[in-house]
Design an enzyme around this catalytic site. Structure first.
Site, PDB file in Angstrom:
ATOM      1  N   HIS A 153       0.633  -1.310  -0.136  1.00  0.00           N
ATOM      2  CA  HIS A 153      -0.149  -0.140  -0.131  1.00  0.00           C
ATOM      3  C   HIS A 153       0.914   1.261   0.036  1.00  0.00           C
ATOM      4  O   HIS A 153       1.944   1.085   0.474  1.00  0.00           O
ATOM      5  CB  HIS A 153      -1.005  -0.124   1.298  1.00  0.00           C
ATOM      6  CG  HIS A 153      -0.161   0.093   2.533  1.00  0.00           C
ATOM      7  ND1 HIS A 153      -0.020   1.208   3.003  1.00  0.00           N
ATOM      8  CD2 HIS A 153       0.277  -0.773   3.304  1.00  0.00           C
ATOM      9  CE1 HIS A 153       0.600   0.947   4.209  1.00  0.00           C
ATOM     10  NE2 HIS A 153       0.769  -0.200   4.379  1.00  0.00           N
ATOM     11  N   ASP A 161       6.795   2.247   6.482  1.00  0.00           N
ATOM     12  CA  ASP A 161       5.579   1.332   6.088  1.00  0.00           C
ATOM     13  C   ASP A 161       4.780   2.263   5.043  1.00  0.00           C
ATOM     14  O   ASP A 161       3.964   3.387   5.522  1.00  0.00           O
ATOM     15  CB  ASP A 161       4.850   1.527   7.738  1.00  0.00           C
ATOM     16  CG  ASP A 161       3.423   0.781   7.380  1.00  0.00           C
ATOM     17  OD1 ASP A 161       3.117   0.148   6.351  1.00  0.00           O
ATOM     18  OD2 ASP A 161       2.619   0.820   8.297  1.00  0.00           O
ATOM     19  N   GLU A 184      -5.005   0.754   3.072  1.00  0.00           N
ATOM     20  CA  GLU A 184      -4.513  -0.369   3.932  1.00  0.00           C
ATOM     21  C   GLU A 184      -4.574   0.048   5.402  1.00  0.00           C
ATOM     22  O   GLU A 184      -4.916  -0.362   6.294  1.00  0.00           O
ATOM     23  CB  GLU A 184      -3.215  -0.778   3.702  1.00  0.00           C
ATOM     24  CG  GLU A 184      -2.843  -2.295   4.397  1.00  0.00           C
ATOM     25  CD  GLU A 184      -2.088  -2.111   5.849  1.00  0.00           C
ATOM     26  OE1 GLU A 184      -2.110  -3.209   6.509  1.00  0.00           O
ATOM     27  OE2 GLU A 184      -1.964  -1.097   6.047  1.00  0.00           O
ATOM     28  N   GLU A 185      -4.327   1.322   5.760  1.00  0.00           N
ATOM     29  CA  GLU A 185      -4.274   1.714   7.008  1.00  0.00           C
ATOM     30  C   GLU A 185      -5.513   2.179   7.553  1.00  0.00           C
ATOM     31  O   GLU A 185      -5.802   2.410   8.704  1.00  0.00           O
ATOM     32  CB  GLU A 185      -3.379   2.962   6.978  1.00  0.00           C
ATOM     33  CG  GLU A 185      -1.780   3.096   6.658  1.00  0.00           C
ATOM     34  CD  GLU A 185      -0.865   2.156   7.712  1.00  0.00           C
ATOM     35  OE1 GLU A 185      -1.472   1.845   8.570  1.00  0.00           O
ATOM     36  OE2 GLU A 185       0.191   2.072   7.233  1.00  0.00           O
ATOM     37  N   GLU A 197       5.030  -5.234   3.263  1.00  0.00           N
ATOM     38  CA  GLU A 197       5.063  -4.527   4.219  1.00  0.00           C
ATOM     39  C   GLU A 197       6.528  -4.727   5.098  1.00  0.00           C
ATOM     40  O   GLU A 197       7.296  -5.548   4.845  1.00  0.00           O
ATOM     41  CB  GLU A 197       3.942  -5.149   5.379  1.00  0.00           C
ATOM     42  CG  GLU A 197       2.412  -4.906   4.946  1.00  0.00           C
ATOM     43  CD  GLU A 197       2.189  -3.452   5.251  1.00  0.00           C
ATOM     44  OE1 GLU A 197       2.673  -2.996   6.076  1.00  0.00           O
ATOM     45  OE2 GLU A 197       0.993  -3.429   4.948  1.00  0.00           O
ATOM     46  N   HIS A 234       4.363   4.643  11.904  1.00  0.00           N
ATOM     47  CA  HIS A 234       3.534   5.633  12.413  1.00  0.00           C
ATOM     48  C   HIS A 234       3.909   6.596  13.510  1.00  0.00           C
ATOM     49  O   HIS A 234       3.188   7.111  14.463  1.00  0.00           O
ATOM     50  CB  HIS A 234       2.458   4.866  13.026  1.00  0.00           C
ATOM     51  CG  HIS A 234       1.752   3.609  12.051  1.00  0.00           C
ATOM     52  ND1 HIS A 234       0.399   2.944  12.229  1.00  0.00           N
ATOM     53  CD2 HIS A 234       1.848   3.360  10.699  1.00  0.00           C
ATOM     54  CE1 HIS A 234       0.079   2.504  11.314  1.00  0.00           C
ATOM     55  NE2 HIS A 234       1.276   2.451  10.215  1.00  0.00           N
TER      56      HIS A 234
END
Ligand code: ZN
Length: 380
Positions: free
Chosen positions: A87, A116, A150-151, A175, A356
Site C-alpha cells: 500500500h 511503512d 490499507e491503513e 510490508e 506511524h
C-alpha cells in the site's frame, strides 16, 4: 548466473533507490485525503511504466486510486502469476513533512511512510529493474498491486486484492519487516473493531437522580467486564481505546460509547470473542446496549507462509545475510490473501523502525539486500 549478480547490481543502484524513496515520500499520501493520494499513485504509475510494464490506475470515488502493474516475461507462455502486494497510503495527514521532513542521516532514511511502506515499493521497483536488466528467467506473470487504503482497513481494495490473490500461486507482501534484524512476518493476528453504545436516560443529577439511567456508569461496568476476557497467553486481546459520553456534570449521561480493538491468533478465538461481545446484557435497570462490528481481518496462519519462508531463508543465506521470522500482532492485507489459502509471505519490505511515529526510518544498507531477495523469489 543472473541470480547471483542481483545484489551487486542493486548495490550500485542504491543512490537511485534513495532518490525514488525521496520522491515518493515528499508526495504525502494520507489514506483519508484523496487528491494528494492520487498524485502519489500517478507518480507510481509513471515509475512503473518506465520498466516495460502495463500500469493500470483503478479509479476510486472516495479513496485514493489503486495501481495494478502487470509485467510479463517476453519469452514463452505464462500460465500463472505471482502477486506482489503493498500500500502507498500512510497514516500521516498532509503537512506532516513540515515537522518530519525526508532526510538521510548516517545509514538511515527518515520520513513519513518511509518504513511503512514506501521503501518496500521502491525495493520492488528495483527488483523488477534488476530482473529485466540482468535478463533473469521468470516463469510467471508478475502483478504488482499498490493500494491506497490499507491503513484504514482496505475497504475499497479488499475485493481487488482477493481477486488477484485467487489467480496467484503466491503472494509477496512488501510490508515492513520486524525489528532491527528484519524478521519476516510468518503469522499475524486476526484484527477487528467493535463499538459498544449504551443508551440511558438523562435527568437532573441533583433534582431527580432517581429518574436517570447513567449510561457512563453502565459503560464502565461493561468495560470492566470485558477487560477480563483478555488472555495474553492465548494472544486474545480486547481493548476499549476510545470512549465518549455525557454532556454536563449536572446531567446524568444518557449516552456513552466505547470503540474496541479486537485481536486473536486463532479463528476459533475470534468467533468466541465476537459471540461474547454480542451477548452482553445491561447491568443497570433500564439501560440498553447496542453493539456493532467484529473481526474483519482473519489471522495469517503460519502454515500458509512456512514453505515460502524456507525458500526466502535459503536465498538470503546465499546472498550473505541471515533471515529470521516472527509473529506480528498487527494485521495487513496479507491476512486476506492467506485466508484464501494462497501461500503468503509478509514483511518482505524495508528494515527499519518507527512505523506511524516521529522517528520512522529505514536502514539504507538493507534496501539492496531485501530488493535482491525479492528479485530471487520472483525469478527462481
Ligand atoms: Zn503498512
Amino acid at each position: 548466473m543472473a541470480q547471483l549478480s542481483f545484489l551487486p547490481y542493486l548495490r550500485k543502484r542504491l543512490p537511485q533507490m534513495l532518490e525514488a524513496l525521496r520522491e515518493l515520500t515528499v508526495l504525502e499520501s494520507p489514506s483519508l485525503e484523496k487528491k494528494p493520494a492520487d498524485r502519489c499513485c500517478e507518480l507510481l504509475a509513471e515509475k512503473w511504466l518506465r520498466h516495460g510494464t502495463i500500469a493500470q490506475i483503478i479509479r476510486q470515488q472516495h479513496r485514493g486510486d489503486h495501481l495494478r502493474v502487470i509485467w510479463k516475461p517476453s519469452e514463452g507462455r505464462v500460465k500463472s502469476q505471482l502477486l506482489i502486494l503493498g500500500h502507498y497510503d500512510t497514516v500521516y495527514p498532509t503537512g506532516t513533512l513540515a515537522k518530519m521532513p525526508f532526510r538521510i542521516s548516517g545509514d538511515k532514511a527518515y520520513g513519513p511512510g518511509t518504513f511503512d511502506m514506501k521503501a518496500g515499493i521502491v525495493q520492488a521497483l528495483f527488483a523488477l529493474e534488476a530482473i529485466r536488466e540482468l535478463q533473469a528467467p521468470v516463469q510467471k506473470r508478475l502483478i504488482f498491486l499498490w493500494t491506497s487504503d490499507e491503513e484504514i482497513g482496505s475497504e475499497s481494495s479488499r475485493k481487488i486484492i482477493e481477486e488477484e490473490a485467487r489467480r496467484s500461486d503466491a503472494v509477496f507482501v512488501l510490508e515492513p519487516s520486524l525489528g532491527p534484524r528484519g524478521l519476516l512476518k510468518t503469522s499475524r493476528k486476526g484484527v477487528g473493531e467493535a463499538e459498544l453504545i449504551v443508551h440511558g436516560r438523562a435527568s437532573h443529577a441533583g433534582l431527580a437522580p432517581e429518574k436517570g439511567i447513567n449510561a457512563i456508569h453502565e459503560l464502565a461496568t461493561q468495560i470492566a467486564r470485558l477487560e477480563k476476557w483478555n488472555d495474553l497467553r492465548r494472544g486474545v486481546t480486547i481493548n476499549a481505546d476510545i470512549i465518549s459520553g455525557g454532556s454536563r456534570t449536572n446531567v446524568i449521561a444518557d449516552r456513552a460509547a466505547a470503540r474496541l480493538d479486537l485481536r486473536a491468533w486463532r479463528r476459533a478465538d475470534m468467533r468466541t470473542l465476537e459471540k461474547r461481545l454480542h451477548a452482553l446484557k445491561p447491568v443497570h435497570r433500564g439501560a440498553k446496549l447496542e453493539i456493532h462490528g467484529g473481526f474483519d481481518r482473519p489471522p495469517l496462519e503460519r502454515k500458509h507462509s512456512v514453505a515460502l519462508f524456507a525458500r526466502a531463508k535459503s536465498i538470503a543465506r546465499e546472498l550473505g545475510f541471515p533471515l529470521g521470522e516472527a509473529a506480528a500482532g498487527g494485521g495487513s492485507d496479507g491476512n486476506f490473501t492467506a485466508a484464501l489459502g494462497v501461500p503468503t509471505l509478509d514483511g518482505l519490505g524495508a528494515v527499519g523502525d518507527g512505523a506511524h511515529a516521529i522517528h520512522e526510518h529505514v536502514l539504507i544498507n538493507a534496501m539492496p539486500q531485501r530488493s535482491a531477495l525479492l528479485a530471487r523469489l520472483l525469478a527462481d
